[in-house]
Design a protein around this motif. Sequence first.
Motif, short mmCIF file in Angstrom:
data_model
loop_
_atom_site.label_atom_id
_atom_site.label_comp_id
_atom_site.label_asym_id
_atom_site.label_seq_id
_atom_site.Cartn_x
_atom_site.Cartn_y
_atom_site.Cartn_z
N ARG A 18 0.83 -1.22 0.00
CA ARG A 18 0.00 0.00 0.00
C ARG A 18 0.86 1.26 0.00
O ARG A 18 0.51 2.26 -0.62
CB ARG A 18 -0.94 0.01 1.20
CG ARG A 18 -2.03 -1.04 1.11
CD ARG A 18 -3.25 -0.66 1.90
NE ARG A 18 -4.16 0.13 1.10
CZ ARG A 18 -5.15 0.86 1.59
NH1 ARG A 18 -5.35 0.91 2.88
NH2 ARG A 18 -5.93 1.56 0.81
N VAL A 20 3.80 1.53 -1.39
CA VAL A 20 4.32 1.67 -2.77
C VAL A 20 3.22 2.22 -3.67
O VAL A 20 3.46 3.12 -4.49
CB VAL A 20 4.84 0.32 -3.30
CG1 VAL A 20 5.13 0.41 -4.79
CG2 VAL A 20 6.09 -0.11 -2.55
N HIS A 21 2.02 1.71 -3.53
CA HIS A 21 0.96 2.19 -4.42
C HIS A 21 0.61 3.65 -4.13
O HIS A 21 0.37 4.43 -5.05
CB HIS A 21 -0.28 1.31 -4.29
CG HIS A 21 -1.32 1.64 -5.33
ND1 HIS A 21 -1.07 1.54 -6.68
CD2 HIS A 21 -2.59 2.11 -5.22
CE1 HIS A 21 -2.15 1.92 -7.37
NE2 HIS A 21 -3.08 2.27 -6.50
N LEU A 25 0.78 6.66 -6.79
CA LEU A 25 -0.28 7.64 -7.08
C LEU A 25 0.25 9.06 -7.00
O LEU A 25 -0.24 9.96 -7.69
CB LEU A 25 -1.45 7.46 -6.10
CG LEU A 25 -2.21 6.13 -6.22
CD1 LEU A 25 -3.21 5.99 -5.07
CD2 LEU A 25 -2.93 6.04 -7.56
N MET B 11 -8.35 4.32 -7.43
CA MET B 11 -7.06 4.23 -6.73
C MET B 11 -6.82 2.80 -6.25
O MET B 11 -5.69 2.31 -6.29
CB MET B 11 -7.05 5.18 -5.54
CG MET B 11 -6.89 6.64 -5.93
SD MET B 11 -6.89 7.69 -4.47
CE MET B 11 -6.23 9.20 -5.14
N THR B 14 -6.23 0.06 -9.16
CA THR B 14 -4.95 0.08 -9.87
C THR B 14 -3.80 -0.43 -9.00
O THR B 14 -2.65 -0.33 -9.39
CB THR B 14 -4.63 1.51 -10.35
OG1 THR B 14 -4.77 2.41 -9.26
CG2 THR B 14 -5.57 1.92 -11.47
N GLU B 15 -4.11 -0.97 -7.83
CA GLU B 15 -3.06 -1.58 -7.01
C GLU B 15 -2.47 -2.75 -7.77
O GLU B 15 -3.18 -3.47 -8.46
CB GLU B 15 -3.63 -2.07 -5.68
CG GLU B 15 -3.88 -0.97 -4.69
CD GLU B 15 -4.48 -1.48 -3.38
OE1 GLU B 15 -4.96 -2.63 -3.38
OE2 GLU B 15 -4.49 -0.72 -2.41
N ARG B 16 -1.18 -2.93 -7.62
CA ARG B 16 -0.51 -4.01 -8.35
C ARG B 16 -0.09 -5.08 -7.35
O ARG B 16 0.81 -4.88 -6.55
CB ARG B 16 0.73 -3.45 -9.05
CG ARG B 16 0.44 -2.31 -10.00
CD ARG B 16 0.13 -2.84 -11.38
NE ARG B 16 1.25 -3.57 -11.94
CZ ARG B 16 2.16 -3.01 -12.74
NH1 ARG B 16 2.10 -1.74 -13.06
NH2 ARG B 16 3.14 -3.75 -13.23
N LEU B 22 9.67 -5.34 -1.44
CA LEU B 22 10.86 -4.51 -1.24
C LEU B 22 11.95 -5.35 -0.57
O LEU B 22 11.68 -6.39 0.02
CB LEU B 22 10.49 -3.30 -0.37
CG LEU B 22 9.43 -2.36 -0.96
CD1 LEU B 22 9.10 -1.26 0.03
CD2 LEU B 22 9.91 -1.77 -2.27
#
Lengths: 167, 250
Positions: A18, A20-21, A25, B11, B14-16, B22
């Motif tokens: 979340r 990263v997303h 954005l 929003m 479009t989460e991937r 990481l």
Amino acid sequence: MARGDAEFVEFATAASARLVHAAFLMTGNHHQAEDAAQTALVRTYASWSRIRNGDAYGYARSVLVNHLVDTWRRPIREYPTEDLPEQRRGDVADEVATRRWLLTILGTLTARERAVVVLRYYFDLPEAQVARELDVSVGTVKSTGSRALEKLRTAGLTAPEPQGTRR
Amino acid sequence: MNEVDELRRAMRATERADRDGLDLAGIMREGRRVRRRRQVAGTGAVAAVVAAVLIGVGGTVARTRPPEPTGPAPAATAPVAASTATTDPSPTATADPGPTEPPPRPVGAVVGSGIRYGADERVFYVVPVDVPELPGVTIGLAAGRRSPTGELTTDYLVNDVAGSDRRPGFHQIGYDQQRVPADAPVPTFGYFVGPAARIVGTVDGRHVEARLARWSEDPRLVIFWFDPGVLAPGTPLDGIVARDARDRKL
């Protein structure tokens, strides 16, 4: 692994996608987004002993958005067609269209406006919490959010209809 | 569905989920370094704090700073634990202050801002720095306070962490996000290399004008700061531009 480290790994594993997303954005660029999320998690880990029993997610989120606001000169410029995931659901085209539309309208905002929009509508935070995380007044959050929505409306705040449903 | 709900939905849609995670081991390694730097900074030793941003004052810190396992720090700017330029700092009964180094010594004229904190004045000055593997970076810009007796206390130091410190254009900008020290917040400041006659920032759609002074040792280097009444310290700018004497954007 120390207990605190294990807790951090669990936290970071759960929160990183979340973060990263959210950064994506704000920047429109996956690589910058990952860098920013990584920076936020580095600082979170550095303060882990102090924040682990509090709102660690809020701390990481606040570091992330303030870090991105501070690097305001980065434009949104990534277009999603260049790096499509391989898996495929039938709605890939819709997702790509939605992402392109989203980046286009978010690209009309300043860094701070994007931060308010992401905190308010992606993380669903109340205005008072947004104000705390950005270290600004609630009034500033209201006015910035209002201005951002107005810009988004002007830019076309109505998502493209999924393919196949258009009449 | 109203437009805000539409925005929320987009929003999230479009989460991937397919992105690689990481590098947590790398994050924790870097986090430990940051933590060590903070601990060192907590001792109040100027040299150690300066080393935290990979700056060696007067070219001597490089020999005494704590070993750093890898490359440059992620942050290009940092508050410096308040350090006076007097030769007799008050002794403390706390932890070992670590290796002692002289505080940053100004190169060239000290620029007064007219901003007052009681009897002290906010000042800006260039100091020598020594950044490992960056021969093009030899100076940084400090925000400090000058007492009525001329004593300098350095609050904040910024320097480049790549390229050349004389590259035309804007260089690192100092934001006082931590309000250090709390009773003397540091105005947003930095320097520009080039024939700037005006420097204008943008924040929340309004323009804010910086105050300027040229460095006595190199007039191409324009020191600028935003008065706290114009731009609250710590407020991030949305943009900044420099203009020449004919109001052309540089």
